[in-house]
Design a protein around this motif. Structure first.
Motif, PDB file in Angstrom:
ATOM      1  N   ASP A  68     -78.748 -75.335  -0.823  1.00  0.00           N
ATOM      2  CA  ASP A  68     -79.974 -76.145  -0.815  1.00  0.00           C
ATOM      3  C   ASP A  68     -79.836 -77.293   0.178  1.00  0.00           C
ATOM      4  O   ASP A  68     -80.783 -77.652   0.876  1.00  0.00           O
ATOM      5  CB  ASP A  68     -80.283 -76.715  -2.205  1.00  0.00           C
ATOM      6  N   ARG A  77     -76.893 -66.811   1.784  1.00  0.00           N
ATOM      7  CA  ARG A  77     -78.021 -67.673   2.140  1.00  0.00           C
ATOM      8  C   ARG A  77     -77.778 -68.252   3.529  1.00  0.00           C
ATOM      9  O   ARG A  77     -77.086 -69.254   3.683  1.00  0.00           O
ATOM     10  CB  ARG A  77     -78.161 -68.809   1.127  1.00  0.00           C
ATOM     11  N   ASP A 117     -74.867 -72.907  -4.839  1.00  0.00           N
ATOM     12  CA  ASP A 117     -76.288 -73.218  -5.019  1.00  0.00           C
ATOM     13  C   ASP A 117     -76.590 -74.588  -4.399  1.00  0.00           C
ATOM     14  O   ASP A 117     -77.561 -74.764  -3.652  1.00  0.00           O
ATOM     15  CB  ASP A 117     -76.573 -73.231  -6.529  1.00  0.00           C
TER      16      ASP A 117
HETATM   17 MG    MG Z   1     -81.116 -73.529  -6.217  1.00  0.00          MG
END
Ligand code: MG
Ligand code: NAI
Length: 400
Positions: A283, A112, A279
């Motif tokens: 974010d 990401r 995660d």
């Molecule tokens: Mg998430």
């Protein structure tokens, strides 16, 4: 360039809208591909009792590359309510098809990236010395282990006897929880395996090396979660020493990292973490570069070459039925660029990213999130670009 077949999985809600716009952008940029639709999501849970039908798995097995929009997930009881009446006695239990897809294809490497676009009004700013306002340029690539850890699904409420007995054999469990009735105990495990840990670390270091990042940060909590976080950090130390001495290895705790990311986000390069902390930290960084309308991701199995590329946002059901869609397609378009990176279509990826950057920098076409409006059907009348208008602007730029 040979023509490829891409499995397009729109999923639910705004998933289809953003995916269609991304495909339009890919076409306009000259990416030659056929798209076959892969069924996934809520509709297939309700109609067939399976949100990830076997035929979709077979399509991905055959073509290896998937573009995924977003799905809707609902709690177990609601999911059961919406199941077709003839399926209600089949003891079906809903679980997320995207998590299932990751596990089925061993898509254990999740990347990401979070990069600031110059001119994005949603960029994070902070107070500098005196009256100065600073807009740090964020450029981090977060590698999240995608298949195990806290999201591995190995959990119990009222654990069965063999599990309970094993837990009781641990002195800390016995001391701290031994007096609690078993039916009042819920346990979610956090399993890290050496192989998967090594793969995510290796992916992170290789990426740093290839893209010229000076540091890799392990973002876990090894001082407290000694076995799993501890193993990851110890393996990273060894790997850095033996294979990547030119890259610095940093170690941050997830809680401190969430504090530091607003203090000095420009300091970090590549970050690597287990499933849940990856995660969380991704974010966090996504918030600094514009939030969900900008957050893209790749999920890859480097051995088989299977890759699924998706924005990190969900199906945004409250906007799904607007007559004119208002959501930002950039996260999906950026995810399509990550697919192009994976396919080594570097030139097309670069062209699309440059077009997106130009549209953002010019600032004439902005979706409601970039205008800092609350989402509502009338945002377009108030000057916000619709989803299609944003994609059109990017396509116009591509054609210049
Ligand atoms: Mg998430
Ligand atoms: P969401 O990401 O769908 O929406 C949260 C809020 O973010 C929306 O209200 C909207 O204001 C904004 N937003 C989302 N995408 C945007 C975009 N492209 N442009 C501008 N604004 C955008 O998350 P939420 O509301 O928590 O969940 C909705 C459904 O999506 C749930 O059923 C959830 O389970 C599912 N979900 C699916 C994911 C996936 O498919 N990978 C990831 C996250 C949630």
């Amino acid at each position: 360039m040979s023509k490829r077949t891409i499995v397009a999985m729109p999923g639910d809600g705004i998933g289809r809208t953003v995916l269609n716009e991304a495909i339009r952008v890919l076409d306009a940029a000259g990416f030659k591909a056929d798209y076959v639709e892969g069924d996934i999501g809520w509709e297939f849970w309700c109609k067939e009792g399976n949100p990830l039908p076997e035929r979709t798995i077979n399509l991905i097995k055959e073509h290896k590359i998937g573009l995924f929009g977003a799905i809707t997930s609902k709690p177990k009881d609601e999911a059961f309510e919406e199941l077709a009446p003839e399926l209600k006695d089949k003891e079906l239990v809903y679980s997320s098809p995207i998590v299932a897809l990751r596990q089925y294809f061993g898509l254990d490497i999740c990347l990401r990236p979070c990069r600031t676009y110059v001119g994005n009004p949603l960029n994070f700013i902070r107070r500098g010395r005196g009256e100065a306002i600073e807009e740090p340029e964020v450029d981090v690539a977060i590698f999240r282990q995608n298949t195990e850890g806290l999201y591995g699904g190995v959990e119990w409420s009222n654990p069965p006897k063999p599990v309970y007995d094993t837990l009781m054999s641990h002195p800390k469990f016995k001391k701290n929880f031994g007096h609690v009735p078993v039916e009042e105990i819920s346990v979610s495990t956090r399993i890290f395996t050496k192989n998967a840990t090594e793969r995510i670390l290796k992916a992170a270091f290789e990426y740093a090396k290839e893209h010229g990042y000076k540091s890799v940060t392990v973002c876990e909590k090894p001082n407290v979660i000694r076995e799993t976080s501890g193993m990851m950090y110890k393996m990273a130390l060894k790997m850095q020493k033996e294979l990547y001495p030119e890259i610095q290895l940093w170690n941050t705790n997830i809680d401190a990292q969430m504090m530091w990311l607003t203090k000095n986000p420009e300091t970090y390069g590549v970050i690597v973490a287990g499933n849940m902390f990856g995660d969380i930290v991704s974010d966090g960084f996504a918030g600094l570069i514009g939030g969900l309308g900008f957050a893209c991701s790749a999920q890859i199995n480097p051995e088989t070459g299977v890759g699924v590329f998706e924005p990190t946002h969900g199906s945004a059901p409250k906007y799904a039925d607007y007559p004119v869609s208002i959501v930002n397609p950039i996260a999906m378009i950026e995810s399509a660029c990550m697919m192009l990176d994976h396919l080594q279509e570097n030139e097309i990826a670069h062209t699309i990213r440059a077009a997106v950057a130009k549209v953002i920098a010019e600032g004439k076409v902005r979706t409601y999130d970039m205008m800092k409006m609350s989402g509502a059907p009338d945002v377009v009348d108030k000057g916000a670009a619709s989803t299609t208008e944003m994609a059109d602007a990017i396509i116009r730029e591509l054609k210049k």
